[in-house]
Design a protein around this motif. Structure first.
Motif, PDB file in Angstrom:
ATOM      1  N   TRP A  71      -2.825  -5.832  -5.279  1.00 43.71           N
ATOM      2  CA  TRP A  71      -1.598  -5.242  -4.756  1.00 43.71           C
ATOM      3  C   TRP A  71      -0.470  -5.247  -5.779  1.00 43.71           C
ATOM      4  O   TRP A  71       0.409  -4.388  -5.749  1.00 43.71           O
ATOM      5  CB  TRP A  71      -1.176  -5.971  -3.493  1.00 43.71           C
ATOM      6  CG  TRP A  71      -0.022  -5.354  -2.773  1.00 43.71           C
ATOM      7  CD1 TRP A  71       1.176  -5.940  -2.463  1.00 43.71           C
ATOM      8  CD2 TRP A  71       0.069  -4.028  -2.243  1.00 43.71           C
ATOM      9  NE1 TRP A  71       1.997  -5.069  -1.789  1.00 43.71           N
ATOM     10  CE2 TRP A  71       1.344  -3.879  -1.644  1.00 43.71           C
ATOM     11  CE3 TRP A  71      -0.815  -2.937  -2.225  1.00 43.71           C
ATOM     12  CZ2 TRP A  71       1.751  -2.703  -1.022  1.00 43.71           C
ATOM     13  CZ3 TRP A  71      -0.398  -1.754  -1.622  1.00 43.71           C
ATOM     14  CH2 TRP A  71       0.863  -1.648  -1.031  1.00 43.71           C
ATOM     15  N   GLU A  72      -0.501  -6.203  -6.706  1.00 43.89           N
ATOM     16  CA  GLU A  72       0.551  -6.248  -7.723  1.00 43.89           C
ATOM     17  C   GLU A  72       0.513  -5.003  -8.616  1.00 43.89           C
ATOM     18  O   GLU A  72       1.520  -4.645  -9.229  1.00 43.89           O
ATOM     19  CB  GLU A  72       0.416  -7.512  -8.573  1.00 43.89           C
ATOM     20  CG  GLU A  72      -0.784  -7.564  -9.501  1.00 43.89           C
ATOM     21  CD  GLU A  72      -2.085  -7.965  -8.816  1.00 43.89           C
ATOM     22  OE1 GLU A  72      -3.117  -8.059  -9.515  1.00 43.89           O
ATOM     23  OE2 GLU A  72      -2.075  -8.183  -7.584  1.00 43.89           O
ATOM     24  N   VAL A  73      -0.649  -4.330  -8.644  1.00 47.71           N
ATOM     25  CA  VAL A  73      -0.784  -3.072  -9.397  1.00 47.71           C
ATOM     26  C   VAL A  73      -0.356  -1.887  -8.532  1.00 47.71           C
ATOM     27  O   VAL A  73       0.314  -0.965  -8.999  1.00 47.71           O
ATOM     28  CB  VAL A  73      -2.244  -2.884  -9.876  1.00 47.71           C
ATOM     29  CG1 VAL A  73      -2.423  -1.504 -10.507  1.00 47.71           C
ATOM     30  CG2 VAL A  73      -2.628  -3.982 -10.848  1.00 47.71           C
ATOM     31  N   HIS A  74      -0.737  -1.922  -7.263  1.00 53.73           N
ATOM     32  CA  HIS A  74      -0.524  -0.765  -6.394  1.00 53.73           C
ATOM     33  C   HIS A  74       0.892  -0.683  -5.827  1.00 53.73           C
ATOM     34  O   HIS A  74       1.365   0.415  -5.518  1.00 53.73           O
ATOM     35  CB  HIS A  74      -1.547  -0.781  -5.259  1.00 53.73           C
ATOM     36  CG  HIS A  74      -2.957  -0.680  -5.746  1.00 53.73           C
ATOM     37  ND1 HIS A  74      -3.448   0.446  -6.365  1.00 53.73           N
ATOM     38  CD2 HIS A  74      -3.981  -1.577  -5.725  1.00 53.73           C
ATOM     39  CE1 HIS A  74      -4.715   0.255  -6.702  1.00 53.73           C
ATOM     40  NE2 HIS A  74      -5.058  -0.974  -6.320  1.00 53.73           N
ATOM     41  N   LEU A  75       1.556  -1.815  -5.681  1.00 50.27           N
ATOM     42  CA  LEU A  75       2.910  -1.785  -5.126  1.00 50.27           C
ATOM     43  C   LEU A  75       3.874  -0.969  -5.994  1.00 50.27           C
ATOM     44  O   LEU A  75       4.607  -0.119  -5.475  1.00 50.27           O
ATOM     45  CB  LEU A  75       3.435  -3.200  -4.918  1.00 50.27           C
ATOM     46  CG  LEU A  75       4.857  -3.304  -4.357  1.00 50.27           C
ATOM     47  CD1 LEU A  75       4.989  -2.565  -3.032  1.00 50.27           C
ATOM     48  CD2 LEU A  75       5.259  -4.774  -4.200  1.00 50.27           C
ATOM     49  N   PRO A  76       3.909  -1.183  -7.314  1.00 47.73           N
ATOM     50  CA  PRO A  76       4.784  -0.338  -8.139  1.00 47.73           C
ATOM     51  C   PRO A  76       4.433   1.144  -8.032  1.00 47.73           C
ATOM     52  O   PRO A  76       5.327   1.998  -8.044  1.00 47.73           O
ATOM     53  CB  PRO A  76       4.554  -0.863  -9.560  1.00 47.73           C
ATOM     54  CG  PRO A  76       4.063  -2.269  -9.370  1.00 47.73           C
ATOM     55  CD  PRO A  76       3.244  -2.236  -8.122  1.00 47.73           C
ATOM     56  N   PHE A  77       3.130   1.432  -7.912  1.00 58.46           N
ATOM     57  CA  PHE A  77       2.729   2.835  -7.765  1.00 58.46           C
ATOM     58  C   PHE A  77       3.244   3.410  -6.449  1.00 58.46           C
ATOM     59  O   PHE A  77       3.715   4.551  -6.400  1.00 58.46           O
ATOM     60  CB  PHE A  77       1.211   2.972  -7.821  1.00 58.46           C
ATOM     61  CG  PHE A  77       0.738   4.371  -7.556  1.00 58.46           C
ATOM     62  CD1 PHE A  77       0.856   5.355  -8.520  1.00 58.46           C
ATOM     63  CD2 PHE A  77       0.217   4.716  -6.311  1.00 58.46           C
ATOM     64  CE1 PHE A  77       0.452   6.670  -8.265  1.00 58.46           C
ATOM     65  CE2 PHE A  77      -0.183   6.010  -6.042  1.00 58.46           C
ATOM     66  CZ  PHE A  77      -0.067   6.986  -7.026  1.00 58.46           C
ATOM     67  N   LEU A  78       3.169   2.623  -5.371  1.00 58.88           N
ATOM     68  CA  LEU A  78       3.686   3.082  -4.084  1.00 58.88           C
ATOM     69  C   LEU A  78       5.165   3.398  -4.184  1.00 58.88           C
ATOM     70  O   LEU A  78       5.625   4.445  -3.706  1.00 58.88           O
ATOM     71  CB  LEU A  78       3.449   2.007  -3.011  1.00 58.88           C
ATOM     72  CG  LEU A  78       4.202   2.201  -1.682  1.00 58.88           C
ATOM     73  CD1 LEU A  78       3.821   3.519  -1.022  1.00 58.88           C
ATOM     74  CD2 LEU A  78       3.925   1.023  -0.750  1.00 58.88           C
ATOM     75  N   ARG A  79       5.917   2.500  -4.822  1.00 60.28           N
ATOM     76  CA  ARG A  79       7.354   2.744  -4.976  1.00 60.28           C
ATOM     77  C   ARG A  79       7.608   4.042  -5.746  1.00 60.28           C
ATOM     78  O   ARG A  79       8.490   4.830  -5.398  1.00 60.28           O
ATOM     79  CB  ARG A  79       7.994   1.570  -5.718  1.00 60.28           C
ATOM     80  CG  ARG A  79       8.175   0.305  -4.888  1.00 60.28           C
ATOM     81  CD  ARG A  79       9.154  -0.611  -5.608  1.00 60.28           C
ATOM     82  NE  ARG A  79       9.419  -1.832  -4.879  1.00 60.28           N
ATOM     83  CZ  ARG A  79       8.920  -3.023  -5.200  1.00 60.28           C
ATOM     84  NH1 ARG A  79       8.106  -3.144  -6.226  1.00 60.28           N
ATOM     85  NH2 ARG A  79       9.229  -4.086  -4.485  1.00 60.28           N
ATOM     86  N   GLU A  80       6.844   4.249  -6.811  1.00 59.53           N
ATOM     87  CA  GLU A  80       7.032   5.446  -7.636  1.00 59.53           C
ATOM     88  C   GLU A  80       6.633   6.701  -6.873  1.00 59.53           C
ATOM     89  O   GLU A  80       7.327   7.734  -6.931  1.00 59.53           O
ATOM     90  CB  GLU A  80       6.199   5.325  -8.915  1.00 59.53           C
ATOM     91  CG  GLU A  80       6.339   6.521  -9.844  1.00 59.53           C
ATOM     92  CD  GLU A  80       5.494   6.384 -11.103  1.00 59.53           C
ATOM     93  OE1 GLU A  80       5.460   7.349 -11.884  1.00 59.53           O
ATOM     94  OE2 GLU A  80       4.866   5.318 -11.302  1.00 59.53           O
ATOM     95  N   PHE A  81       5.517   6.636  -6.163  1.00 60.74           N
ATOM     96  CA  PHE A  81       5.008   7.800  -5.436  1.00 60.74           C
ATOM     97  C   PHE A  81       5.980   8.225  -4.347  1.00 60.74           C
ATOM     98  O   PHE A  81       6.312   9.407  -4.201  1.00 60.74           O
ATOM     99  CB  PHE A  81       3.647   7.466  -4.820  1.00 60.74           C
ATOM    100  CG  PHE A  81       2.944   8.639  -4.192  1.00 60.74           C
ATOM    101  CD1 PHE A  81       1.955   9.318  -4.875  1.00 60.74           C
ATOM    102  CD2 PHE A  81       3.259   9.060  -2.897  1.00 60.74           C
ATOM    103  CE1 PHE A  81       1.287  10.393  -4.296  1.00 60.74           C
ATOM    104  CE2 PHE A  81       2.615  10.137  -2.311  1.00 60.74           C
ATOM    105  CZ  PHE A  81       1.621  10.804  -3.015  1.00 60.74           C
TER     106      PHE A  81
END
Length: 205
Positions: A71-81
């Protein structure tokens, strides 16, 4: 009417809301889908057991996420998306709970998002025997999708909200929430601000 938002759907490895193993994201701009993304997620220990019933429902196994990022990888992506979008999910309390609990387990700050539940919008838009995602999506003209595939479910959720907005002549989610009398939810620090302003136009779900 054209609305803009990000639809989201999670699948979990077990009953723990911190066991996200798949996420689907669909970005809608002016009523049209402009971007889609699906990602597998490696659940954190000790929330990483793959329960038989969960696997039977969504078909995701431990081996399928073995090489996926946490999740530490996917959370920043979610914020960006999502950017400044409101999030939309069917039975949104579940999906927002996944974001909150998974983020907390990783010791990270919970992201700020407002959100709207497409299940509640559907209840105030259609007259159906069931408001489960397949039934509500069919009412919105979105049929024959792979239920419990995170991306397909996010697309179905997006279709419901776009269709409902047109039906209610709402040009943004705040207006849609108002005319359907569906409360707007929030997570992160924005949740505290929304709670403090509960007497105003935004109230926590």
């Amino acid at each position: 009417m054209p609305v803009s938002f990000t639809a989201i759907d999670f699948e979990t490895a077990n009953s723990s809301p911190a066991s996200a193993c798949s996420v689907g994201l669909v970005k809608v701009v002016d009523g049209r889908v402009v971007e889609r993304e699906h990602r597998y997620i490696r659940p954190p220990f000790p929330h990483d057991d793959f329960a038989y019933w969960n696997v039977r429902i969504h078909g995701i196994t431990r081996d399928m996420v073995a090489d996926a990022g946490g999740w530490e990888v996917h959370l920043p992506f979610l914020r960006e998306f999502a950017g400044d979008d409101w999030l939309v999910a069917h039975n949104a309390g579940f999906d927002m709970g996944v974001i909150v609990k998974t983020t907390e387990v990783h010791g990270l700050p919970v992201p700020d998002f407002r959100y709207l539940c497409s299940l509640q919008v559907a209840r105030r838009t259609y007259h159906l025997e069931s408001y489960r995602l397949p039934s509500a999506a069919m009412a919105a003209g979105f049929e024959d999708f792979s239920h419990h595939d995170a991306l397909a479910d996010a697309e179905a959720c997006a279709a419901i909200v776009v269709h409902a907005a047109k039906r209610h002549e709402a040009d943004d989610l705040a207006r849609l929430a108002h005319v359907t009398r569906v409360r707007v939810g929030a997570i992160g620090t924005v949740a505290s601000a929304a709670a403090a302003a509960a007497d105003g136009p935004m109230a926590l779900q």
